[in-house]
Design a protein around this motif. Structure first.
Motif, PDB file in Angstrom:
ATOM      1  N   ASN A  44       0.864  -1.778  -4.472  1.00 37.02           N
ATOM      2  CA  ASN A  44       0.587  -0.430  -3.982  1.00 37.02           C
ATOM      3  C   ASN A  44       1.887   0.385  -3.927  1.00 37.02           C
ATOM      4  O   ASN A  44       2.873  -0.032  -3.329  1.00 37.02           O
ATOM      5  CB  ASN A  44      -0.032  -0.519  -2.580  1.00 37.02           C
ATOM      6  CG  ASN A  44      -0.649   0.788  -2.137  1.00 37.02           C
ATOM      7  OD1 ASN A  44      -0.282   1.849  -2.609  1.00 37.02           O
ATOM      8  ND2 ASN A  44      -1.591   0.702  -1.213  1.00 37.02           N
ATOM      9  N   THR A  45       1.893   1.552  -4.541  1.00 35.25           N
ATOM     10  CA  THR A  45       3.102   2.393  -4.574  1.00 35.25           C
ATOM     11  C   THR A  45       2.962   3.645  -3.724  1.00 35.25           C
ATOM     12  O   THR A  45       3.886   4.456  -3.647  1.00 35.25           O
ATOM     13  CB  THR A  45       3.443   2.806  -6.017  1.00 35.25           C
ATOM     14  OG1 THR A  45       2.329   3.490  -6.597  1.00 35.25           O
ATOM     15  CG2 THR A  45       3.791   1.582  -6.857  1.00 35.25           C
ATOM     16  N   GLU A  46       1.806   3.835  -3.094  1.00 32.85           N
ATOM     17  CA  GLU A  46       1.607   4.996  -2.238  1.00 32.85           C
ATOM     18  C   GLU A  46       2.237   4.736  -0.871  1.00 32.85           C
ATOM     19  O   GLU A  46       1.833   3.824  -0.155  1.00 32.85           O
ATOM     20  CB  GLU A  46       0.105   5.278  -2.077  1.00 32.85           C
ATOM     21  CG  GLU A  46      -0.208   6.534  -1.274  1.00 32.85           C
ATOM     22  CD  GLU A  46      -1.698   6.764  -1.121  1.00 32.85           C
ATOM     23  OE1 GLU A  46      -2.080   7.602  -0.265  1.00 32.85           O
ATOM     24  OE2 GLU A  46      -2.476   6.101  -1.833  1.00 32.85           O
ATOM     25  N   MET A  47       3.258   5.513  -0.538  1.00 34.13           N
ATOM     26  CA  MET A  47       4.014   5.281   0.695  1.00 34.13           C
ATOM     27  C   MET A  47       3.944   6.504   1.603  1.00 34.13           C
ATOM     28  O   MET A  47       3.869   7.627   1.120  1.00 34.13           O
ATOM     29  CB  MET A  47       5.473   4.969   0.350  1.00 34.13           C
ATOM     30  CG  MET A  47       5.623   3.796  -0.585  1.00 34.13           C
ATOM     31  SD  MET A  47       6.448   2.427   0.179  1.00 34.13           S
ATOM     32  CE  MET A  47       6.359   1.224  -1.153  1.00 34.13           C
ATOM     33  N   ASP A  99       3.344   3.141   7.751  1.00 41.13           N
ATOM     34  CA  ASP A  99       2.797   4.198   8.577  1.00 41.13           C
ATOM     35  C   ASP A  99       2.350   3.514   9.872  1.00 41.13           C
ATOM     36  O   ASP A  99       1.406   2.730   9.867  1.00 41.13           O
ATOM     37  CB  ASP A  99       1.614   4.867   7.881  1.00 41.13           C
ATOM     38  CG  ASP A  99       1.025   6.020   8.688  1.00 41.13           C
ATOM     39  OD1 ASP A  99       1.011   5.917   9.936  1.00 41.13           O
ATOM     40  OD2 ASP A  99       0.563   7.002   8.091  1.00 41.13           O
ATOM     41  N   GLN A 137      -5.467   1.798   3.211  1.00 45.05           N
ATOM     42  CA  GLN A 137      -5.285   1.765   1.761  1.00 45.05           C
ATOM     43  C   GLN A 137      -5.779   0.424   1.203  1.00 45.05           C
ATOM     44  O   GLN A 137      -5.727  -0.606   1.882  1.00 45.05           O
ATOM     45  CB  GLN A 137      -3.807   1.942   1.406  1.00 45.05           C
ATOM     46  CG  GLN A 137      -3.242   3.308   1.715  1.00 45.05           C
ATOM     47  CD  GLN A 137      -1.730   3.352   1.565  1.00 45.05           C
ATOM     48  OE1 GLN A 137      -1.083   2.330   1.347  1.00 45.05           O
ATOM     49  NE2 GLN A 137      -1.163   4.542   1.688  1.00 45.05           N
ATOM     50  N   TYR A 154       2.838   2.957   3.687  1.00 45.54           N
ATOM     51  CA  TYR A 154       1.632   2.146   3.634  1.00 45.54           C
ATOM     52  C   TYR A 154       0.746   2.424   4.855  1.00 45.54           C
ATOM     53  O   TYR A 154       1.209   2.373   5.989  1.00 45.54           O
ATOM     54  CB  TYR A 154       1.982   0.662   3.651  1.00 45.54           C
ATOM     55  CG  TYR A 154       2.663   0.123   2.417  1.00 45.54           C
ATOM     56  CD1 TYR A 154       2.368   0.612   1.154  1.00 45.54           C
ATOM     57  CD2 TYR A 154       3.582  -0.908   2.512  1.00 45.54           C
ATOM     58  CE1 TYR A 154       2.979   0.087   0.021  1.00 45.54           C
ATOM     59  CE2 TYR A 154       4.200  -1.446   1.395  1.00 45.54           C
ATOM     60  CZ  TYR A 154       3.897  -0.940   0.145  1.00 45.54           C
ATOM     61  OH  TYR A 154       4.501  -1.463  -0.969  1.00 45.54           O
ATOM     62  N   LYS A 155      -0.528   2.677   4.601  1.00 46.04           N
ATOM     63  CA  LYS A 155      -1.512   2.834   5.677  1.00 46.04           C
ATOM     64  C   LYS A 155      -2.497   1.658   5.618  1.00 46.04           C
ATOM     65  O   LYS A 155      -2.837   1.187   4.526  1.00 46.04           O
ATOM     66  CB  LYS A 155      -2.279   4.156   5.538  1.00 46.04           C
ATOM     67  CG  LYS A 155      -1.451   5.380   5.873  1.00 46.04           C
ATOM     68  CD  LYS A 155      -2.293   6.642   5.797  1.00 46.04           C
ATOM     69  CE  LYS A 155      -3.364   6.693   6.862  1.00 46.04           C
ATOM     70  NZ  LYS A 155      -2.810   6.836   8.226  1.00 46.04           N
TER      71      LYS A 155
END
Length: 346
Positions: A138-141, A306, A147, A143-144
């Motif tokens: 996962n590259t969406e930062m 997050d 996700q 991190y939640k």
């Protein structure tokens, strides 16, 4: 007096958590195998410190492996735990490439044994350790928890993500309240010898070069261990409840079909590895000699938590600055190992 089982009590995090709960008046049953993955004398020293605490009489150490058939059932039946905090695991991303079976046995089978014991003797709340590595590719930062986390990059991460799914099924089937917490690069006094801060500090004080992976282009959400265990303590009171109508508040990782939740515990800040090394240089007063290395298999270039769900549930946010935390580790290291002026340990 409320009773708590802490697995991995001679480990880095388990030691600090046991110390905190003893100070707050809990009876702590500490299970640890004292295996030789790293220095056994360090693990024994942690247990010795716990026994000498002002409330050390309330610490009951048990030497054994979580995966031993029947051991967890016996302990649960004997003590009737109010809380269970499962920290025992085979840790380390790189070692999971060399010895994956140890991860299967300790992390997966060990968690199964605990879940079966809890099914027979339900505690008020179970809190099980996962890892930020579960977020994988996962590259969406940042991190939640909400996700998707489907592409783990190491077998270590895969086993920890598996335990999240296993725990969810038991929470759903048997109404067991379970919180999974994902750690983000924990550091501090009494840390593990296989972790970067320990290895870097030891090498720098001995005048040796340090291996810096991905040429230093890495970021981590470094989380001070005392912040971490304070968050775990507060999460003990945040017992998940199965939503009656299946509706989950926005941003909450609570399952719609089980009393099961995943919570990040991180500093909510991504720090460059080079800045972390600079903090060690400042604390030791020695400039590091760096070997710039490529990325290691199984590693990820960045982690960043997050922590808003943790804050929503507990009102708490880890905030210890890296400079302070690193200095505290170096102070402990020098006191515990007493390296002489030439850098070698006495």
């Amino acid at each position: 007096m409320q009773s708590v089982l802490i697995t991995g009590s001679a480990g880095f995090i388990g030691f600090h958590l046991s110390k905190l709960l003893l100070a707050q008046g809990y009876h702590v049953v500490g299970l640890d195998s004292l295996n030789d993955y790293y220095d056994v004398s360090l693990k024994k020293a942690r247990h010795d410190v716990l026994a000498r605490e002002p409330n050390g009489k309330n610490f009951s150490p048990v030497i054994g492996k979580v995966e031993t058939p029947g051991l967890m059932m016996e302990l649960f039946g004997e003590h009737g735990f109010d809380y269970v905090i499962h920290l025992a695991a085979q840790a380390g991303v790189r070692y999971s490439i060399e010895n994956p079976r140890s991860y299967l046995e300790s992390n997966v089978i060990g968690t199964f044994e605990i879940l079966e014991a809890a099914r027979a003797h339900p505690p008020k709340h179970m809190l099980l350790a996962s890892t930020s590595s579960a977020f994988g590719a996962n590259t969406e930062m940042p991190y939640k928890e909400t996700q998707r986390a489907d592409h783990q990059m190491s077998f270590y991460a895969a086993t920890k993500k598996s335990t999240e799914s296993m725990a969810h099924s038991y929470a759903h089937l048997f109404d067991l309240p379970i919180t999974m917490f994902r750690f983000f690069t924990v550091y501090g006094p009494w840390g593990r010898p296989d972790m970067a801060l320990f290895k870097f500090t030891k090498a720098i004080l001995e005048g040796n070069a340090i291996d810096v992976y991905n040429h230093g282009d890495m970021k981590r959400d470094f989380t001070y261990v005392e912040d971490l265990v304070e968050a775990i303590r507060l999460l003990m009171d945040a017992v998940p409840v199965r939503p009656a109508d299946g509706n989950v508040p926005e941003g909450d990782s609570l399952s719609p079909v089980a009393p099961h939740r995943v919570v990040n515990i991180g500093n909510n800040d991504a720090v460059q590895l080079t800045a972390f090394i600079e903090a060690i240089e400042t604390a030791t007063g020695i400039k590091a000699n760096k070997n710039m290395m490529p990325m290691q298999p199984g590693d990820v270039p960045a982690t960043w938590a997050d922590a808003s769900l943790l804050r929503e549930l507990t009102g708490y946010q880890p905030r210890t600055a890296v400079e302070y935390g690193v200095a505290e580790f170096v102070k402990w290291y020098r006191d515990f190992y007493r390296p002489n002026a030439a850098g070698t340990e006495r």
